[in-house]
Design an enzyme around this catalytic site. Sequence first.
Site, PDB file in Angstrom:
ATOM      1  CG  HIS A  49      -1.628   4.786  -2.926  1.00  0.00           C
ATOM      2  ND1 HIS A  49      -2.499   5.664  -3.684  1.00  0.00           N
ATOM      3  CD2 HIS A  49      -1.671   3.512  -3.375  1.00  0.00           C
ATOM      4  CE1 HIS A  49      -3.446   4.676  -3.686  1.00  0.00           C
ATOM      5  NE2 HIS A  49      -3.206   3.602  -3.482  1.00  0.00           N
ATOM      6  CG  HIS A 102      -1.507   0.992   1.576  1.00  0.00           C
ATOM      7  ND1 HIS A 102      -1.973   1.794   2.140  1.00  0.00           N
ATOM      8  CD2 HIS A 102      -3.091   1.636   0.546  1.00  0.00           C
ATOM      9  CE1 HIS A 102      -2.909   2.975   2.429  1.00  0.00           C
ATOM     10  NE2 HIS A 102      -3.172   2.459   1.157  1.00  0.00           N
ATOM     11  CD  GLU A 137      -1.372  10.196  -0.892  1.00  0.00           C
ATOM     12  OE1 GLU A 137      -1.263   9.664  -0.620  1.00  0.00           O
ATOM     13  OE2 GLU A 137      -2.603  11.274  -1.016  1.00  0.00           O
TER      14      GLU A 137
HETATM   15 ZN   LIG Z   1      -3.299   7.167  -3.284  1.00  0.00          ZN
END
Ligand SMILES: [Zn+2]
Length: 329
Positions: free
Chosen positions: A94, A67, A97
């Site tokens: 991901h 993740h 970010e």
């Molecule tokens: Zn995301």
Amino acid sequence: VTTVADTGDSRGAFDALRQSGLRGIAYREVFGPDPLKAEESLSGLRKQVETMRVDETPLVRVGVSPHTPFTVSAELFKRVTEYALAESLDVCIHAAESESERQFMLEGTGEFVDRLEERGIGWDAPGISTIKYFESLGVLGRRPLLVHCVTVNYDDIQTIATYEARVAHCPKSNAKLGHGVAPLLSMQSAGIRVGLGTDSAVSNNRCDLLSEARMAGLMHRAICKDNRSPSSSELLELATMGGARCLGLDSVIGSLEPGKQADVIAIDLSRLHNKPVNDAEASIIFSSLASDVVFTMIAGREVFAGATVSTVDEKAIVAEVDRLHRKFL
Ligand SMILES: [Zn+2]
């Protein structure tokens, strides 16, 4: 939309892709911030992926998604990468970010550390960026699809390019959550394959590629103080070939050429809000709506025409979403 890359912790999207006739990759998510549970998490993932893989089709494939760096331990990242390399599974993560993630990686402080501490899990911050961390763990060796890359610096961009990893640029989600703007043009000029993403319905009310392309254009023109770059045709390329390259499907889809698959959409530019049309590419990017798409074909099979999806019962899906929503109230 003809092709979807989805990350999720069930096989829901995988089955929906198959049922709807869309093309895509369903990346099965794995979580596990506790390094002591890495083997347990990996064996769970293996079982889930094995049951999905027997149902793969020429259009729909399975990948894996550890993740994020704050929900997956270094040990689990290493094991998932080895597994993905051995089984030729594509990887999506991901990454880079937010400021909170940057703090977590560089300083070992902030909300993500607090969350781990609440669960009794210690975190020894590596003191390097997410991208450098992935490099040190061998994760970049699998050339993962990195979602976001908002906080990447020059070194990170060079590293992503060197490993030929790929980036899903999600301008609306990044803006809505107040995370910032990914350096799209720098990543593109470093030779990185970049496509557009929506992140998810959790951070983006509309999972709509046309509006992502428009937002990308507006944001990057604003930042560069340049009313021509990125151009409409560059944005259209980003939404089509950019995505195809990111998914390793550019020899199959992404443009209409002899020898490629017949994945086609048609956009109606005759409606009033699109008038006048001086430049079709500019109209598609800056004025058209998702509801102007009047036809969708995947691998030569028509799945949507006029206002009707032929492969799934849209009314039944709406009713089911409403039913599930009521359960949470
Ligand atoms: Zn995301």
